[in-house]
Design a protein around this motif. Sequence first.
Motif, PDB file in Angstrom:
ATOM      1  N   ILE A 169       0.843  -1.188   0.000  1.00 26.21           N
ATOM      2  CA  ILE A 169       0.000   0.000   0.000  1.00 26.21           C
ATOM      3  C   ILE A 169       0.882   1.243   0.000  1.00 26.21           C
ATOM      4  CG2 ILE A 169      -1.703   1.338   1.316  1.00 26.21           C
ATOM      5  CD1 ILE A 169      -2.862  -1.143   0.124  1.00 26.21           C
ATOM      6  N   TYR A 170       0.594   2.171  -0.886  1.00 25.30           N
ATOM      7  CA  TYR A 170       1.300   3.447  -0.918  1.00 25.30           C
ATOM      8  C   TYR A 170       0.430   4.491  -0.224  1.00 25.30           C
ATOM      9  CZ  TYR A 170       4.025   7.388  -2.688  1.00 25.30           C
ATOM     10  OH  TYR A 170       4.804   8.504  -2.778  1.00 25.30           O
ATOM     11  N   VAL A 171       1.003   5.182   0.765  1.00 25.40           N
ATOM     12  CA  VAL A 171       0.273   6.208   1.512  1.00 25.40           C
ATOM     13  C   VAL A 171       1.169   7.437   1.676  1.00 25.40           C
ATOM     14  CG1 VAL A 171      -1.113   4.538   2.804  1.00 25.40           C
ATOM     15  CG2 VAL A 171       1.074   5.316   3.744  1.00 25.40           C
ATOM     16  N   GLY A 172       0.571   8.580   1.993  1.00 26.38           N
ATOM     17  CA  GLY A 172       1.337   9.783   2.272  1.00 26.38           C
ATOM     18  C   GLY A 172       1.909   9.758   3.679  1.00 26.38           C
ATOM     19  N   LYS A 173       2.914  10.551   3.926  1.00 26.61           N
ATOM     20  CA  LYS A 173       3.563  10.563   5.241  1.00 26.61           C
ATOM     21  C   LYS A 173       2.638  11.065   6.347  1.00 26.61           C
ATOM     22  CE  LYS A 173       8.417  10.725   3.933  1.00 26.61           C
ATOM     23  NZ  LYS A 173       9.698  11.450   4.020  1.00 26.61           N
ATOM     24  N   GLN A 174       1.650  11.900   5.994  1.00 24.81           N
ATOM     25  CA  GLN A 174       0.723  12.438   6.983  1.00 24.81           C
ATOM     26  C   GLN A 174      -0.601  11.672   7.001  1.00 24.81           C
ATOM     27  OE1 GLN A 174       2.011  14.775   8.970  1.00 24.81           O
ATOM     28  NE2 GLN A 174       3.850  14.649   7.706  1.00 24.81           N
ATOM     29  N   THR A 175      -0.609  10.458   6.515  1.00 28.77           N
ATOM     30  CA  THR A 175      -1.850   9.699   6.402  1.00 28.77           C
ATOM     31  C   THR A 175      -2.469   9.394   7.767  1.00 28.77           C
ATOM     32  OG1 THR A 175      -2.841   7.687   5.490  1.00 28.77           O
ATOM     33  CG2 THR A 175      -0.642   7.472   6.428  1.00 28.77           C
ATOM     34  N   THR A 176      -3.784   9.252   7.769  1.00 23.64           N
ATOM     35  CA  THR A 176      -4.490   8.813   8.987  1.00 23.64           C
ATOM     36  C   THR A 176      -4.681   7.304   8.989  1.00 23.64           C
ATOM     37  OG1 THR A 176      -6.636   9.197   7.924  1.00 23.64           O
ATOM     38  CG2 THR A 176      -5.710  11.006   9.228  1.00 23.64           C
ATOM     39  N   ILE A 177      -4.226   6.636   7.916  1.00 26.74           N
ATOM     40  CA  ILE A 177      -4.262   5.171   7.892  1.00 26.74           C
ATOM     41  C   ILE A 177      -3.261   4.670   8.936  1.00 26.74           C
ATOM     42  CG2 ILE A 177      -3.730   3.128   6.480  1.00 26.74           C
ATOM     43  CD1 ILE A 177      -4.665   4.737   4.034  1.00 26.74           C
ATOM     44  N   PRO A 178      -3.640   3.702   9.771  1.00 28.26           N
ATOM     45  CA  PRO A 178      -2.766   3.239  10.870  1.00 28.26           C
ATOM     46  C   PRO A 178      -1.380   2.839  10.395  1.00 28.26           C
ATOM     47  CG  PRO A 178      -4.948   2.288  11.079  1.00 28.26           C
ATOM     48  CD  PRO A 178      -4.921   2.979   9.745  1.00 28.26           C
ATOM     49  N   TYR A 179      -0.395   3.050  11.249  1.00 26.09           N
ATOM     50  CA  TYR A 179       0.991   2.710  10.928  1.00 26.09           C
ATOM     51  C   TYR A 179       1.181   1.195  10.973  1.00 26.09           C
ATOM     52  CZ  TYR A 179       6.068   2.711  10.933  1.00 26.09           C
ATOM     53  OH  TYR A 179       7.374   2.483  10.607  1.00 26.09           O
ATOM     54  N   GLY A 180       2.170   0.706  10.229  1.00 21.68           N
ATOM     55  CA  GLY A 180       2.504  -0.720  10.256  1.00 21.68           C
ATOM     56  C   GLY A 180       1.783  -1.507   9.190  1.00 21.68           C
ATOM     57  N   MET A 225      -1.264   9.737  -9.676  1.00 23.23           N
ATOM     58  CA  MET A 225      -1.762   8.848  -8.626  1.00 23.23           C
ATOM     59  C   MET A 225      -0.984   9.057  -7.327  1.00 23.23           C
ATOM     60  SD  MET A 225      -1.830   4.654  -8.631  1.00 23.23           S
ATOM     61  CE  MET A 225      -0.120   4.457  -8.094  1.00 23.23           C
ATOM     62  N   LYS A 226       0.341   9.141  -7.422  1.00 22.16           N
ATOM     63  CA  LYS A 226       1.160   9.333  -6.224  1.00 22.16           C
ATOM     64  C   LYS A 226       0.848  10.671  -5.548  1.00 22.16           C
ATOM     65  CE  LYS A 226       5.106   8.193  -8.340  1.00 22.16           C
ATOM     66  NZ  LYS A 226       6.535   7.828  -8.561  1.00 22.16           N
ATOM     67  N   LEU A 227       0.754  11.717  -6.340  1.00 23.43           N
ATOM     68  CA  LEU A 227       0.473  13.040  -5.782  1.00 23.43           C
ATOM     69  C   LEU A 227      -0.894  13.087  -5.109  1.00 23.43           C
ATOM     70  CD1 LEU A 227       1.910  15.298  -8.632  1.00 23.43           C
ATOM     71  CD2 LEU A 227       2.856  14.996  -6.341  1.00 23.43           C
ATOM     72  N   LYS A 228      -1.877  12.459  -5.743  1.00 21.62           N
ATOM     73  CA  LYS A 228      -3.223  12.431  -5.164  1.00 21.62           C
ATOM     74  C   LYS A 228      -3.218  11.695  -3.824  1.00 21.62           C
ATOM     75  CE  LYS A 228      -5.823  14.295  -8.509  1.00 21.62           C
ATOM     76  NZ  LYS A 228      -6.725  15.457  -8.295  1.00 21.62           N
ATOM     77  N   VAL A 229      -2.507  10.585  -3.783  1.00 20.62           N
ATOM     78  CA  VAL A 229      -2.405   9.818  -2.538  1.00 20.62           C
ATOM     79  C   VAL A 229      -1.774  10.672  -1.435  1.00 20.62           C
ATOM     80  CG1 VAL A 229      -1.139   7.927  -1.430  1.00 20.62           C
ATOM     81  CG2 VAL A 229      -2.374   7.510  -3.554  1.00 20.62           C
ATOM     82  N   GLU A 230      -0.669  11.346  -1.771  1.00 26.53           N
ATOM     83  CA  GLU A 230       0.079  12.097  -0.765  1.00 26.53           C
ATOM     84  C   GLU A 230      -0.683  13.306  -0.222  1.00 26.53           C
ATOM     85  OE1 GLU A 230       3.654  12.961  -2.883  1.00 26.53           O
ATOM     86  OE2 GLU A 230       4.084  10.837  -3.198  1.00 26.53           O
ATOM     87  N   PHE A 231      -1.459  13.967  -1.083  1.00 28.58           N
ATOM     88  CA  PHE A 231      -2.116  15.210  -0.664  1.00 28.58           C
ATOM     89  C   PHE A 231      -3.562  15.030  -0.221  1.00 28.58           C
ATOM     90  CE2 PHE A 231       1.398  16.910  -3.208  1.00 28.58           C
ATOM     91  CZ  PHE A 231       1.869  17.888  -2.348  1.00 28.58           C
ATOM     92  N   ASN A 232      -4.121  13.843  -0.427  1.00 24.01           N
ATOM     93  CA  ASN A 232      -5.536  13.659  -0.112  1.00 24.01           C
ATOM     94  C   ASN A 232      -5.801  12.520   0.873  1.00 24.01           C
ATOM     95  OD1 ASN A 232      -6.941  15.630  -2.050  1.00 24.01           O
ATOM     96  ND2 ASN A 232      -5.572  14.512  -3.407  1.00 24.01           N
ATOM     97  N   ASP A 233      -4.754  12.123   1.602  1.00 28.52           N
ATOM     98  CA  ASP A 233      -4.911  11.083   2.619  1.00 28.52           C
ATOM     99  C   ASP A 233      -5.565   9.834   2.044  1.00 28.52           C
ATOM    100  OD1 ASP A 233      -4.714   9.822   5.031  1.00 28.52           O
ATOM    101  OD2 ASP A 233      -6.476  10.782   5.918  1.00 28.52           O
ATOM    102  N   GLY A 234      -5.084   9.416   0.888  1.00 25.25           N
ATOM    103  CA  GLY A 234      -5.628   8.215   0.259  1.00 25.25           C
ATOM    104  C   GLY A 234      -4.605   7.099   0.234  1.00 25.25           C
ATOM    105  N   PHE A 235      -4.848   6.117  -0.629  1.00 23.88           N
ATOM    106  CA  PHE A 235      -3.911   5.005  -0.776  1.00 23.88           C
ATOM    107  C   PHE A 235      -3.984   4.459  -2.187  1.00 23.88           C
ATOM    108  CE2 PHE A 235      -7.890   2.882   0.234  1.00 23.88           C
ATOM    109  CZ  PHE A 235      -7.874   1.744  -0.558  1.00 23.88           C
TER     110      PHE A 235
END
Length: 287
Positions: A169-180, A225-235
């Motif tokens: 899964i690719y996520v942004g550094k500030q994501t609210t998706i749980p770590y790990g 796709m990468k930019l959208k993931v990073e800036f919109n808290d997606g995956f």
Amino acid sequence: MSSMWKYKYFIDVVENKSFTKAGTINYVSQTAISQNISSLEKSIGGKLLNRGNGEIILTEIGEVVYKRAKEILSLEQQMIREVEHVKNKGLLLVGIDSAINKRMWMMVENVYETYFSDCPIVFTKVDCAMGALMLESRDLDVFVGYPTEVLRRIPAIEKKELCHQSVGIYVGKQTTIPYGEISLDELKNHLYYRANQYGVSLQEEAEEYLKGSCPIIETGNVETMKLKVEFNDGFAFVDRDYFYRNDGEIRNLKNYEKECVLKMYYKADCNKRTAFEFMEKLREELK
């Protein structure tokens, strides 16, 4: 000036309905365009264009010249491509999907330095769509990438599997998706981004499971796709081992058994022995 340029200027004037636009396209003045078309008319022996009321209209002679000029330029382009193919006979032209990271590039470089240092090989970083076009036009001998519809549509293309990897899964550094390590359940209610040019991002089994709980958003290409993931808290679903990330992070996916596969594509009538030797050595490197 070569007649080819005169034909090019003439075609651009006709298709853009403007001497000014034709000049802009070709980085010359409107005067230069006019002079070259006048010269072409003299050599043809007749008027090619009628100008009046702000319109540019082909004469009867102009229609003939326009049609044949397009054919002449097309033949010239074909000739240039064929000459390049002859000049490149001794070269091996290898394209690598731009979604692939430096880890894979290091393996490719190791294969080259170990087995092919005396052979002329040109490596090119291209996206899947461009890789497909270059394979079809024979501007590439081998393309290393992921299965996508655009590659499947090319006639007479063969493929060899290179390696299998886990999906991550690719996520942004500030994501609210749980770590790990992430489960599919933990992805619910988050934005899911995918790009048709990147086959790994299209995970049918996961999509079926997440249906109704994750908005699925199509993007034009992998970089978007990468930019959208990073800036919109997606995956996005990615190759865990070989995905080229930006500022985001790649997480392991828990309890998901589907794998992604890297393949090597080439034309069925490829007759470059080096191409097959390269593919075999790269395969061995990844075992």
